[in-house]
Design an enzyme around this catalytic site. Structure first.
Site, short mmCIF file in Angstrom:
data_model
loop_
_atom_site.label_atom_id
_atom_site.label_comp_id
_atom_site.label_asym_id
_atom_site.label_seq_id
_atom_site.Cartn_x
_atom_site.Cartn_y
_atom_site.Cartn_z
N HIS A 100 -20.00 -7.31 -34.05
CA HIS A 100 -19.44 -8.66 -34.08
C HIS A 100 -18.32 -8.71 -35.11
O HIS A 100 -18.52 -8.20 -36.22
CB HIS A 100 -20.52 -9.67 -34.45
CG HIS A 100 -19.99 -11.06 -34.60
ND1 HIS A 100 -19.64 -11.83 -33.50
CD2 HIS A 100 -19.71 -11.80 -35.70
CE1 HIS A 100 -19.18 -12.99 -33.93
NE2 HIS A 100 -19.21 -13.01 -35.25
N GLY A 150 0.81 -1.22 0.00
CA GLY A 150 0.00 0.00 0.00
C GLY A 150 0.84 1.26 0.00
O GLY A 150 2.08 1.20 0.00
P1 NAI Z 1 -3.02 -2.18 -2.07
O1 NAI Z 1 -3.49 -1.58 -0.80
O2 NAI Z 1 -3.90 -2.21 -3.24
O3 NAI Z 1 -2.58 -3.68 -1.82
C1 NAI Z 1 -1.69 -4.03 -0.79
C2 NAI Z 1 -1.92 -5.48 -0.42
O4 NAI Z 1 -0.94 -5.84 0.54
C3 NAI Z 1 -3.28 -5.73 0.20
O5 NAI Z 1 -3.92 -6.78 -0.49
C4 NAI Z 1 -2.94 -6.08 1.63
O6 NAI Z 1 -3.85 -7.01 2.18
C5 NAI Z 1 -1.55 -6.67 1.50
N1 NAI Z 1 -0.75 -6.62 2.71
C6 NAI Z 1 -0.65 -5.59 3.59
N2 NAI Z 1 0.19 -5.92 4.58
C7 NAI Z 1 0.66 -7.17 4.31
C8 NAI Z 1 1.56 -8.05 4.95
N3 NAI Z 1 2.17 -7.72 6.10
N4 NAI Z 1 1.79 -9.25 4.41
C9 NAI Z 1 1.18 -9.60 3.26
N5 NAI Z 1 0.33 -8.81 2.62
C10 NAI Z 1 0.06 -7.60 3.12
O7 NAI Z 1 -1.64 -1.45 -2.36
P2 NAI Z 1 -0.63 -1.49 -3.59
O8 NAI Z 1 -0.85 -2.65 -4.47
O9 NAI Z 1 0.71 -1.29 -2.98
O10 NAI Z 1 -1.04 -0.20 -4.39
C11 NAI Z 1 -1.02 1.08 -3.75
C12 NAI Z 1 -2.11 1.94 -4.30
O11 NAI Z 1 -1.84 2.26 -5.64
C13 NAI Z 1 -3.46 1.26 -4.27
O12 NAI Z 1 -4.44 2.19 -3.90
C14 NAI Z 1 -3.66 0.81 -5.67
O13 NAI Z 1 -5.01 0.73 -6.03
C15 NAI Z 1 -2.91 1.87 -6.45
N6 NAI Z 1 -2.42 1.30 -7.69
C16 NAI Z 1 -3.27 1.15 -8.71
C17 NAI Z 1 -2.85 0.55 -9.87
C18 NAI Z 1 -3.85 0.37 -10.95
O14 NAI Z 1 -4.92 0.95 -10.90
N7 NAI Z 1 -3.56 -0.44 -11.93
C19 NAI Z 1 -1.48 0.09 -10.05
C20 NAI Z 1 -0.69 0.26 -8.89
C21 NAI Z 1 -1.15 0.86 -7.77
#
Ligand code: NAI
Length: 465
Positions: A444, A271
């Site tokens: 299509h 995150g």
């Molecule tokens: P995220 O919050 O989406 O995912 C982080 C994941 O890490 C969660 O599933 C959480 O349960 C897990 N987690 C947390 N602590 C943990 C631990 N100690 N051990 C194992 N798992 C753990 O955050 P992410 O992927 O880092 O992205 C950050 C932000 O950037 C988000 O809001 C995301 O939506 C956004 N983002 C969006 C993208 C897109 O729209 N394609 C691409 C990259 C980021």
């Protein structure tokens, strides 16, 4: 005494900030922007854009592996990861230059330096050439974004323990990688590194990957990643990360059993945290909630004349949400009455392969909301265009209110899912029901026919399945 005066000063030029600045300028306001990194912010330079370039490389590498399937014989070939990174840098540079062009076109002043608030209308900019003081006659917009979080006690050194910031800059790839967190960042990088031959293990604390997505989407992606050779472990708590000589030890708690995994590198993808330090917000009375700036429907903070948009306000940390907020803030500052952002209708897109996209409620959330739902599904294996493309993995699922036909949520795993979702984004904005989608002729052969068929399926009328 201010060096320069503007109607609006925007701190941060990521998607929230630059869009807000441009919309302010379009509405006749004199605008300055302040940036301590590169114009375009994380999205253009270190996030959305370079990762999409890397994912395109990953896709091409995988297509080379599948050449036989298309009757193409390839001689010796090599996928050079350093060149993939270099290409992604060129893509990012081009897009960042685009922001500078748009600023010039809209007569927006861009100042390089670190901005902070000295009062509600005075912004100090500390740059290489000294300190500049700007007056913001009407408003200040905070658009300072976010930065990768780590786990308590684990330092991101961008060498052995990297974040997405380091990953997009590093031209070498490790032999093995443990990805902590199976959100969008974790899954997109797992995809890229796996395509380039890295042994990837994804660890997720919650019971499923992409935990914010519909359960069926998470299950499908976990299955497909596993088939591609990614080790996916969910419900796993990371206890300790210890960088050592040449490898990193990751101690985990898997349902009560302690285990230690080792890998050449760890990618921290747990995150992002809002960037609010040093802005001078507390002294001015801007209210915060768990590190995020609190805003009202026009994006104004608790202090009149100070607005905030994008990741710094939390909710969904998505570039497109930030842009929408930037427009709302600009229009409110210009004296218009903008329609507030509809946070229930923001598409969520993950660009791993196959892509994952969704809008609205998952089936479980709709049921938890007390709705009686009808669900329609259509697999891409039954879609002619997907079969012709050789991209048949995934499905499109429509969740609707059984009584009214209101489209409550749509969940897609599959080719161009991130494009397909917008039919339903528009549909939901127009409050379309299932009936209106099925009376819309879909060309299509297109992937979009899956949208039609899943909608038909929700009404028990699917033709092609
Ligand atoms: P995220 O919050 O989406 O995912 C982080 C994941 O890490 C969660 O599933 C959480 O349960 C897990 N987690 C947390 N602590 C943990 C631990 N100690 N051990 C194992 N798992 C753990 O955050 P992410 O992927 O880092 O992205 C950050 C932000 O950037 C988000 O809001 C995301 O939506 C956004 N983002 C969006 C993208 C897109 O729209 N394609 C691409 C990259 C980021």
């Amino acid at each position: 005494m201010a060096n320069q005066g503007f109607d609006v000063v925007v701190i941060g030029t990521g998607p929230g900030g630059y869009v807000a600045a441009i919309r302010c300028a379009q509405l006749g306001l004199a605008v300055a922007t302040v940036e301590d990194d590169r114009p375009g912010g994380v999205c253009l330079n270190w996030g959305c854009i370079p990762t999409k370039a890397l994912l395109r490389n990953a896709e091409i590498v995988d297509l080379f592996h599948r050449a036989d399937e298309f009757g193409i014989t390839v001689g010796e070939w090599r996928a050079d990861y350093a060149q993939a990174i270099q290409r992604s840098r060129r893509v990012a540079d081009r897009m960042a230059k685009g922001v500078e062009f748009l600023f010039r076109k809209n007569k927006i002043t861009l100042l390089a330096g670190v901005g902070s608030l000295k009062s509600k209308s005075i912004v100090e900019v500390k740059g290489k050439g000294g300190v500049e003081i700007l007056e913001a006659r009407r408003a200040v917009i905070l658009a300072t974004g976010s930065e990768p979080k780590s786990l308590p006690g684990v330092a991101i050194d961008e060498t052995q323990v990297i974040s997405s910031n380091g990953a997009v800059r590093t031209e070498t790839r490790p032999a093995s990688l443990v990805v902590i967190g199976a959100g969008a960042v974790g899954m997109e990088f797992a995809d890229v590194y796996r395509a380039y031959g890295v042994e990837v293990t994804v660890l997720e604390a919650l019971p499923r990957v992409l935990p914010l997505e519909d359960e069926e989407a998470s299950a499908q992606i976990a299955r497909l990643f596993t088939r591609r050779g990614v080790t996916v472990r969910t419900g796993v708590k990371v206890v300790k990360v210890t960088p050592g000589k040449g490898s990193v030890a990751v101690e985990i708690d898997a349902e009560g059993t302690r285990e230690t995994l080792t890998a050449a590198q760890v990618l921290m993808a747990v995150g992002r945290a809002a960037r609010t330090k040093g802005l001078g917000l507390e002294a001015l009375g801007v209210t915060m909630d768990r590190g995020l700036v609190t805003v009202g429907p026009t994006m104004e903070t608790a202090v009149k004349g100070i607005f905030a948009v994008g990741d710094v306000t939390g909710r969904q940390m998505l570039a497109h949400k930030a842009m929408a907020e930037g427009v709302v803030a600009a229009e409110a500052i210009a004296g218009r009455s903008p329609r507030p952002v509809d946070y229930g209708n923001v598409p969520s897109c993950t660009y791993c392969r196959p892509q994952v996209a969704s809008i609205g409620l998952s089936e479980a959330a709709a049921k938890a909301d007390g709705r009686e739902v009808s669900v329609g599904r259509f697999p891409f294996t039954a879609n002619g265009k997907a079969v012709a493309l050789g991209e048949t993995e995934g499905f499109l699922k429509v969740v609707a209110d059984k009584r009214t036909g209101e489209i409550l949520g749509v969940h897609i795993v599959g080719p161009e899912a991130t494009e397909l979702i917008h039919e339903f984004a528009v549909g939901r904005t127009l409050e379309a029901t299932l009936e209106e989608i099925i009376h819309t002729i879909h060309a299509h052969p297109t992937l979009s026919e899956a949208s039609l068929e899943a909608t038909l399926a929700a009404l028990g009328q699917a033709i092609h399945i």
